[in-house]
Design a protein around this motif. Sequence first.
Motif, PDB file in Angstrom:
ATOM      1  N   ASN A 382       0.814  -1.220   0.000  1.00  0.00           N
ATOM      2  CA  ASN A 382       0.000   0.000   0.000  1.00  0.00           C
ATOM      3  C   ASN A 382       0.844   1.265   0.000  1.00  0.00           C
ATOM      4  OD1 ASN A 382      -2.343  -1.489   0.044  1.00  0.00           O
ATOM      5  ND2 ASN A 382      -2.656  -1.311   2.248  1.00  0.00           N
ATOM      6  N   GLU A 383       1.703   1.399  -0.967  1.00  0.00           N
ATOM      7  CA  GLU A 383       2.507   2.617  -1.023  1.00  0.00           C
ATOM      8  C   GLU A 383       1.590   3.835  -0.988  1.00  0.00           C
ATOM      9  OE1 GLU A 383       5.399   2.994  -4.225  1.00  0.00           O
ATOM     10  OE2 GLU A 383       5.431   5.158  -3.911  1.00  0.00           O
ATOM     11  N   SER A 384       1.995   4.826  -0.213  1.00  0.00           N
ATOM     12  CA  SER A 384       1.159   6.025  -0.064  1.00  0.00           C
ATOM     13  C   SER A 384       0.810   6.622  -1.423  1.00  0.00           C
ATOM     14  CB  SER A 384       1.891   7.064   0.790  1.00  0.00           C
ATOM     15  OG  SER A 384       2.258   6.512   2.035  1.00  0.00           O
ATOM     16  N   CYS A 385       1.768   6.645  -2.348  1.00  0.00           N
ATOM     17  CA  CYS A 385       1.507   7.210  -3.682  1.00  0.00           C
ATOM     18  C   CYS A 385       0.437   6.424  -4.437  1.00  0.00           C
ATOM     19  CB  CYS A 385       2.785   7.214  -4.523  1.00  0.00           C
ATOM     20  SG  CYS A 385       3.970   8.483  -4.062  1.00  0.00           S
ATOM     21  N   ALA A 386       0.317   5.126  -4.164  1.00  0.00           N
ATOM     22  CA  ALA A 386      -0.696   4.328  -4.864  1.00  0.00           C
ATOM     23  C   ALA A 386      -2.085   4.745  -4.416  1.00  0.00           C
ATOM     24  CB  ALA A 386      -0.466   2.845  -4.613  1.00  0.00           C
ATOM     25  N   PHE A 430       4.631   7.693   6.395  1.00  0.00           N
ATOM     26  CA  PHE A 430       4.710   6.283   6.031  1.00  0.00           C
ATOM     27  C   PHE A 430       4.979   6.160   4.540  1.00  0.00           C
ATOM     28  CE2 PHE A 430       1.842   4.835   9.677  1.00  0.00           C
ATOM     29  CZ  PHE A 430       2.834   4.079  10.281  1.00  0.00           C
ATOM     30  N   TYR A 431       5.782   5.170   4.190  1.00  0.00           N
ATOM     31  CA  TYR A 431       5.920   4.804   2.771  1.00  0.00           C
ATOM     32  C   TYR A 431       4.945   3.674   2.444  1.00  0.00           C
ATOM     33  CZ  TYR A 431       8.222   3.812  -1.666  1.00  0.00           C
ATOM     34  OH  TYR A 431       8.486   3.636  -3.002  1.00  0.00           O
ATOM     35  N   THR A 432       4.915   2.670   3.343  1.00  0.00           N
ATOM     36  CA  THR A 432       3.944   1.584   3.189  1.00  0.00           C
ATOM     37  C   THR A 432       2.893   1.715   4.287  1.00  0.00           C
ATOM     38  OG1 THR A 432       5.265   0.140   4.586  1.00  0.00           O
ATOM     39  CG2 THR A 432       5.671   0.033   2.216  1.00  0.00           C
ATOM     40  N   PHE A 458      11.698   9.550  -1.672  1.00  0.00           N
ATOM     41  CA  PHE A 458      10.855  10.623  -1.109  1.00  0.00           C
ATOM     42  C   PHE A 458       9.639  10.935  -1.971  1.00  0.00           C
ATOM     43  CE2 PHE A 458      10.271  14.944   0.815  1.00  0.00           C
ATOM     44  CZ  PHE A 458      10.252  14.532   2.129  1.00  0.00           C
ATOM     45  N   CYS A 459       9.172   9.942  -2.753  1.00  0.00           N
ATOM     46  CA  CYS A 459       8.028  10.213  -3.623  1.00  0.00           C
ATOM     47  C   CYS A 459       6.747  10.452  -2.832  1.00  0.00           C
ATOM     48  CB  CYS A 459       7.824   9.074  -4.612  1.00  0.00           C
ATOM     49  SG  CYS A 459       7.652   7.454  -3.843  1.00  0.00           S
ATOM     50  N   CYS A 460       6.582   9.697  -1.730  1.00  0.00           N
ATOM     51  CA  CYS A 460       5.293   9.737  -1.023  1.00  0.00           C
ATOM     52  C   CYS A 460       5.066  11.001  -0.182  1.00  0.00           C
ATOM     53  CB  CYS A 460       5.144   8.509  -0.134  1.00  0.00           C
ATOM     54  SG  CYS A 460       5.151   6.940  -1.023  1.00  0.00           S
ATOM     55  N   PRO A 461       6.023  11.404   0.660  1.00  0.00           N
ATOM     56  CA  PRO A 461       5.706  12.512   1.574  1.00  0.00           C
ATOM     57  C   PRO A 461       5.179  13.780   0.881  1.00  0.00           C
ATOM     58  CG  PRO A 461       7.654  11.381   2.332  1.00  0.00           C
ATOM     59  CD  PRO A 461       7.332  10.785   0.992  1.00  0.00           C
TER      60      PRO A 461
HETATM   61 ZN   LIG Z   1       5.519   7.102  -3.204  1.00  0.00          ZN
END
Ligand SMILES: [Zn+2]
Length: 709
Positions: A382-386, A430-432, A458-461
Amino acid sequence: MTRYSPNLHLDGTGGVLDVTTTLIRELLRCLLIVTVALACDEVRAAGKGITDTLASPHARLHAVDIGAVRWTDGFWADRFEVCRTAMIPNMWDLLKDPEISGAYDNFLVAAGRKEGRHRGPKWHDGDFYKWLEAAAFVYATTRDEKLDRQMDQIIETIGKAQRDDGYIHTPVIIDQRQQRSGADEFQNRLDFETYNMGHLMTCACVHYRATGKTNLLRIAEKAAGFLCTTFERSPQSLANNGICPSHYMGLVELYRTVADSRYLELAKGLIDARNLVEERTDHNQDRIPFREQSQAVGHAVRANYLYAGAADVYAETGDQSLLDALERIWSDVAYRKMYVTGATGALYDGASPDGSKAHSSIQLVHQAYGRPYQLPNITAYNESCATIGFALWNWRMLAITGEARFADLLELGLYNGVLATISLDGKRFFYTNPLARVDKLPFSLRWSRRREPYIGCFCCPPNSVRTVAEVSAYAYGVSDAGIWFNLYGSSILDTTVGDGEAVRLIQQTDYPWQGMIHISLEKVPEREFSLFLRIPGWSETARVTINGEVFADSLQSGQYFEIRRLWSAQDRIELVMPMSVQLLEAHPLVEEVRNQAAVRRGPLVYCLESIDLSDDVGVMDVAISPDAKFRTRFTEELLAGVTVLESKASVLSRNGWDKALYRRISPQGMKTTEIRMIPYYAWSNRGDSEMAVWIPLRYTLQGSRLPRR
Ligand SMILES: [Zn+2]
């Protein structure tokens, strides 16, 4: 083409003006007016929403202007305030600190303003643009001049870093500037060049709509122009590099902003060109042509960005084969692959095509959509970006169709999947995003199991930060028929209907803690228009009153309820959606949660944390009855103010598992304990804690003894 020149200053200071200088000044003034007029003419005077579908032939509802919604108090006002005061400045401190990130330093080095090498992941430019987009959106509400100046300085550096031909990607530009061999563009698809440029385009559109300035927009146009030229020269090169395609969304939005059809043509061409990719994989969703796909596969962020971008292309072209594929894939996610929190991308590592008889065709995929119903909890990726990508996709499907099922999942994802990615203070990420955590996991996972202030990838934050900043952009919609209520929250909306006739309304509510929505119309046109109130899928007995009188009751959930009439400026509408605590069960094929329940109240999914249990009880030891009764209590002092759910639960024994994988069931006494559940988004804000969303059910069977013979 004439360009606006920001360096053209006209006001002389002092001096004796003779006729000649006056004439020259007048000439220059005329020239400036014409220049600015031409520059403005390039930018279509249309909507200023987060996505601008006002002129899109195949969109049914549209975003209201950025800044048209102001959160006044309550849940989203509080989150926005944390975003403004903590998330934005804190993240800037991280991104500009070369000891930590290098993201801004990379632009300085690429611009020739600093010595050094590129640092951080290749997609770090994109991370930086996401933060800049969040800052621009916040500026639209606050009009903070300091932030505006700060953005202008940053944009000036970005512009200096850009190559004359429009190419902008700091890893390659820095190497080229320093004359390293082999520094060519599009050499490695995992360099994410088009991804970076896509985020630049989206960011530039938001910045333009928030500030009215074209400085970043011009940079984005140059970049898009470069991609157009590259595609004409070598479609295959751009197709090969089209992974995690944020640039489909970026190109279409740029087309909407400046009305240059080359950008839309490129986005269309890139979807078709996916068939040209040399190394075709499920990982990047290009093993089979997009229009033939019916399942969500591969890397979930790349997948959801692709689907969101294809939805944007559909909104402009009406290409039915795109919408058909999107509907099929969306159903696969919504009914078979999505977590109860709205998160997607279940697996750290998967294999695809799964179950193929030909071993050689099996490919490894990571951060992947799994099989249907394959939804583990402790190891959920569950990557935050997803989750954010899924929200972006749902928003676009809502715009296309006006169907509440997409708004339901947008809301679910925002309140649960997205908010959980950030700590309540806005500074850890969180990343995942697992749905359970135990202390003694006998193996380590690739990513930290706690929120971190900085993450190497650092894609998600910054993606989470821009999403929290922009929730107000999704709260309402407008269409020819009227105003749509997509998300509820105390706010003031200033917008227009029809031919630009002003509407102002005030919404007051304690949502998501209570389901009462008060709407006061303050300014309305003298003609009929509709209000579309979303009745969420979780709602059971919604009703509407107008000026104190019942207008409709027992409203069907999972749809928009349209009220069309000639409104007056004193009208008061009340939507009442009683919130009960609901126990949810999953499809029987979700093996990991068989005979377990998730607890939901309103749009919020709840969880158990060990800190809320007595010392001798772990989260895995608790079982609840299917007819458990819950007390709801709002606690101001807990977790920035949450409604907790309290109940009684049974306690199972967790002792005696040394050197045992299986054991005989022995009768256990029915020890009971008090439990307190908190919203899932607020977990892991009180130190390390065990956590569980799904709780075993303990049935008391009547007549379970076999009859005597
Ligand atoms: Zn991400």
